[in-house]
Write an enzyme that holds these catalytic residues in place. Sequence first.
Site, PDB file in Angstrom:
ATOM      1  N   GLU A   1      -2.637 -10.773 -55.883  1.00 28.79           N
ATOM      2  CA  GLU A   1      -3.194 -11.776 -56.800  1.00 28.79           C
ATOM      3  C   GLU A   1      -2.196 -12.889 -57.113  1.00 28.79           C
ATOM      4  O   GLU A   1      -2.084 -13.362 -58.235  1.00 28.79           O
ATOM      5  CB  GLU A   1      -3.720 -11.110 -58.077  1.00 28.79           C
ATOM      6  CG  GLU A   1      -4.830 -10.109 -57.790  1.00 28.79           C
ATOM      7  CD  GLU A   1      -5.513  -9.588 -59.035  1.00 28.79           C
ATOM      8  OE1 GLU A   1      -5.199 -10.073 -60.143  1.00 28.79           O
ATOM      9  OE2 GLU A   1      -6.375  -8.695 -58.900  1.00 28.79           O
TER      10      GLU A   1
ATOM     11  N   GLU B   1      -9.915  -3.709 -55.071  1.00 30.18           N
ATOM     12  CA  GLU B   1     -10.262  -3.379 -56.455  1.00 30.18           C
ATOM     13  C   GLU B   1     -11.735  -3.709 -56.651  1.00 30.18           C
ATOM     14  O   GLU B   1     -12.134  -4.868 -56.573  1.00 30.18           O
ATOM     15  CB  GLU B   1      -9.412  -4.176 -57.458  1.00 30.18           C
ATOM     16  CG  GLU B   1      -7.931  -3.842 -57.417  1.00 30.18           C
ATOM     17  CD  GLU B   1      -7.116  -4.676 -58.403  1.00 30.18           C
ATOM     18  OE1 GLU B   1      -7.718  -5.498 -59.122  1.00 30.18           O
ATOM     19  OE2 GLU B   1      -5.881  -4.523 -58.427  1.00 30.18           O
TER      20      GLU B   1
END
Length: 325
Positions: free
Chosen positions: A153, A256
Amino acid sequence: MKRSNIHIWTTIALLAIPVCMVWLNGYKAIDALLWSKPAHAPVMLAQDNTELNPSLEFGIYDPYHSWRDSATTWNYEQFYLHWVNFDPAAIQREIKRVLQRETKAILVVEPWSKYQTPLFNDIIAGRYDVEIDKINQVLQGFKDTLYICWGHEMDQDLTTRYDWSSRDSAGYKAAYRYVHSRLKENPVKWIWAPVGKDNCNDYWPGNEYVDMVGLPIYSLPDFDYAYYGRIRSFKEAFGEKYTLVKGHDKPVFLVEFGVSGSDDFEAYWVREAFDAFNTFPLLKSVVFFNSKDIEGAWGTAYETPDWSINQELIAALIDNYRHSD
């Protein structure tokens, strides 16, 4: 007034009630109207399984081990490693435990800073070589049974959450390559995992440094409704990210996957996701995030989401997917 007219106006009034509810309450009314059923209702599976791909793999991040005794067989188990503060021997024991179950391990390495100076410059200057060498200790001997994801991220642009998430894409790429070069003696698989924002490809380190692309996907109804004015489906939300990265022609992992909301909303959204998986040909694995998020991760406007999954629902959907014809 004639009885027929009375009947017509009564029908209109009854139809107007749910319309007004939706107008006043948005998705919450839709949720209540369409998906109201007992919390533990029987799991309903997709009716047409002919298009499903049984080769899709599934994994889990399960920090509290609530699925450890489950009958579900996972292809992957995911861990998060704070690279400034960890015990290599303890991490190796966890990985060996996973491999004993014929499951592969995904190690998400979080490069937190221990200095007040720029992180990427310090990495390239060798100030984190001790941390990288400790990771080398963890990786030794696992080869293609272990996957590493470094600095996930990175395209967040939220430097208050992750030290490595910033607008310095050039610095990130240089640091990623430096870490990769010091770990390359261990032939593990590398996952490059952006959020999937419009500028995510600015952080692409190069084809030779990446084996798989990882993406997160979450559904938080209150956030979607506030930000987009509606609840987005899995196919729409993931499709936007997938379009950005498919040009790299690498296998895609959903590293995720989480849904937060009522039991009924979760069941609806997850079923829709399973029906859509096969429309993304590069998608190879889905990893469920079975935990509550970090406190305050979504700001002060929303309660901290709990992404913990409905075990009965997910187990049934995975079993159905794997045994589709």
